[in-house]
Design an enzyme around this catalytic site. Structure first.
Site, PDB file in Angstrom:
ATOM      1  CB  SER A  42      -1.105  -0.033   0.771  1.00 39.50           C
ATOM      2  OG  SER A  42      -1.897   0.826   1.325  1.00 39.50           O
ATOM      3  CG  ASP A  77      -4.356  -1.963   0.590  1.00 41.41           C
ATOM      4  OD1 ASP A  77      -3.192  -2.195   0.928  1.00 41.41           O
ATOM      5  OD2 ASP A  77      -4.461  -0.623   1.227  1.00 41.41           O
TER       6      ASP A  77
END
Length: 269
Positions: free
Chosen positions: A42, A156
């Site tokens: 991320s 993510d």
């Protein structure tokens, strides 16, 4: 006392807290600790990409004084049925500064972590366009649209591996430094959500991600703990508070320097 002269680096997810990674990297450089490999999840993938390509100053210059108006420009992008935001503004920033760079061409070996929504499996991206790899890793479900890559629908990486220690080991690092940004608050004076009024949808998603990633990181570390852990106290900074970049960088720097007093060579050695 364990001396750290070189190590692989696992940069964790954490939304706006990710600017703390920049401060940590500054501290590691001042202590002359050579980074041999980088894996990021991320926001860790986002910062890691600029670090691995020698462009960390670009982030420092652009985001140390990032205010809410600039944030609105990045996050108020075209909505999609697959997510609140298309993520096009962030893609443009990545394309401008990273261009056509591939993961194979970085000066420090780099991997980014994503999650395949179709299988639920962790996908380690180590080849191909760096912009696509970072964009996939930062695609928080419900906020940014997923990235279609081959047969994968990527979001993510924090859903499966928030602080990718195992990935850095597999890349060949002999020691691993991990940066964990998701320490949960322990007192009622540091809530996950801002006091007063009802939280908006971005704040709700951010707090939810924080809770999930903190628990998953703890479990992951019981199986494969890093050789050295840096965990800045960022509990007063919310997942979406991107306007506090300078503060995050200082907290990351101070946490790293405090830890490195006990581990690693002195500056100038």
């Amino acid at each position: 006392m364990t001396e750290i002269c070189s190590a692989g680096l696992a940069l964790g997810g954490g939304g706006a807290r990710g600017w703390a990674h920049i401060g940590v990297l500054r501290a590691l450089a001042e202590k002359n600790i050579s980074i041999t490999h980088v894996a990021g999840t991320s926001i860790g993938a986002f910062v890691g990409a600029f670090f691995a390509t020698g462009r960390l100053d670009v982030l420092r210059e652009n985001f140390s004084r990032f205010d809410w108006k600039q944030g609105l420009g990045y996050f108020a992008s075209v909505p999609s049925k697959e997510g609140i935001l298309s993520g096009r503004k962030i893609e443009e920033f990545l394309e401008k500064h990273l261009g056509e760079t591939s993961l194979e061409d970085t000066s420090i070996p780099l991997c980014t972590i994503a999650t395949d929504l179709r299988s639920g499996k962790e996908i380690v991206l180590k080849k191909g366009n760096i912009v696509e790899a970072v964009r996939a890793s930062i695609a928080v479900p419900g906020i940014f649209t997923p990235v279609q890559k081959e047969n994968y629908l990527l979001v993510d990486g924090g859903l499966v591996n928030p602080v990718p220690v195992t990935t850095v080991r597999r890349m060949g690092a002999e020691q691993v430094i991990a940066v964990d940004l998701n320490r949960l608050p322990t007192g009622t004076d540091t809530p996950l959500l801002k006091q007063g009024g009802q939280p908006n949808v971005l704040e709700i998603i951010g707090a939810s991600v924080n809770i999930v990633e903190a628990a998953l990181t703890e479990n992951k570390f019981t199986v494969d703990a890093p050789d050295f852990l840096i965990s800045p106290d960022l509990t007063r900074i919310s997942y979406m508070d991107f306007s506090r970049g300078e503060e995050c960088m200082k907290l990351g720097y101070n946490a790293a320097m405090s830890s490195l007093k006990k581990h690693g060579p002195k500056s100038g050695d």
